[in-house]
Design an enzyme around this catalytic site. Sequence first.
Site: not given
Ligand code: CFM
Length: 541
Positions: A64, A67, A98, A196
């Site tokens: 989500c 997250a 994580r 993000h």
């Molecule tokens: Fe970038 Fe990723 Fe992500 Fe990531 Fe992660 Fe991820 Fe994630 Mo899990 S590199 S930041 S450190 S998009 S592994 S492939 S899914 S937490 S949001």
Amino acid sequence: MSDLKSCPSVDLEEFVDNILKKYPAKVAKKRKDHILVRKEEDPARESIQANNRTVPGIITQRGCCYAGCKGVVLGPVGDMVHITHGPIGCGFYAWLTRRNLFKPGEDGKNYSTYCFSTDMQEQDIIFGGEKKLKQAIKEAWETFKPNAISVHATCPVGLIGDDVQAVAREAEAELGVKVLAFNCEGYKGVSQSAGHHIANNKLFNETVGTKDEAIPGYSVNILGEYNIGGDAWEIERILEKCGIKIAATFSGDGKYDSMTSSHMASLNLIMCYRSINYLAEMMETKYGIPWAKVNFIGVKAMSKSLRKIARFFEDPELTRRIEEVIKEEEESVEQKLAPYRERLQGKTAMLFVGGSRAHHYQDLLRDLGMEPVAAGYEFAHRDDYEGSHIAGKIKVDADSRNIEELKVEPDSEKYSPRVSPEKKKELEQESVLGHYHGMIPDMPPGTLVVDDISHLELEELIKTLKPDIILSGIKDKYVIEKFNVPSKQIHNYDYSGPFAGYKGAVNFARDIDMMINNPAWKLAVPPFEKKPLLSADLGTD
Ligand code: CFM
């Protein structure tokens, strides 16, 4: 038609059609655009849909918005206290699972192993949770004296309308500590990707550029590296050995203070483009700091990324040192990798991870002689598949419109271009600066790209393509392993790591070898092969 070694007889297009036939017509129509059979020699002729709502009822691996903001971008900054404003479950499930590791700086402040939450109860939902939040911020400050505090709104907070921004402003004025509040309610956007963007916006507006402190030497920020299993430390070891200074990392092993002066560094290196390209673009516009896409996963990828840095700084002494480090490190890992490569050569893999790793890890697999046959992201956007050059052409829909796009202009005092316009253009043409080529061009014809894969699709892929390993996450790990196929978690590395850089490549090879060549897979009989399964057809009424 397909030239897959693993399954030479499979006609991939027919195979995809058969999967789609299992869905009701409306669902099949939607999913069709998220599955691409790579055919064209010229990858620019192929395209895929991404960053759309998951069809209700389909089992997705996505997370989500909260997250993405709290867990992914802010969480790794360990000298801050991150408060989840919401019911306790949201905080609990974002509590270091994580494995974004943190070492405190000189001040010794480290709150990364704590879980802070306002623990909202029914009465807070009915009467509002602002008072409770204010109290929580005060308590956190008085007890821990962190370098900054963040507040993250969860779904119910958005639904009842608590003004987390006002509470943060008040607390900041009263306590004299930076309080960053994020309206990252879980339901915003279609996945963690929205979180993000929200995190990037606030870090850009209220953290980056708030302290001017010159950074001497060849300085870089690393963006989108989150120190899972210690990756950032291996990257730091290598860059330091080359004589390159890391001014700030966003945000693995991140310190609040270093982010405030990060606008003074010479270059932004982007690891995970998906989670942080916004910040890179905005820093370039406002401060004139360019960005280069790197991949520190894989031996050759690591060396290639170092050469990009050398090309940017264009100093013969630095270039010589970088070449020396590459030679020394490559020779040392080569010896260690050789026995693993012998056992892994020709093995096939599928990768279904997040928004960047499904691409990054293909380089490492190829270093080991392995073959990625299918891959996809959970929540990436079309530019992560097709390249950053298409970013401006992606259609904005009701969901993506939800997230604010900041209007950014060059700072009247702090803007300072790092290279001349001519050199910048040259480096852009060489794809050193401002360019990410995306996953699709690295996947040869005869492979499959599947966006936001469902469990049904994954099962069909396993049965037909019979991969030797799947790099994926916890939500699907045990589904995969019930088919006697090993699954390595690429989100938190299953208690292992680091996997980045040269030493990381050896750790990864060791883990993968242990999994693929473990005789247990041939001995175990999955329960559904021992007992008949209940089955049902989709109702048509
Ligand atoms: Fe970038 Fe990723 Fe992500 Fe990531 Fe992660 Fe991820 Fe994630 Mo899990 S590199 S930041 S450190 S998009 S592994 S492939 S899914 S937490 S949001």
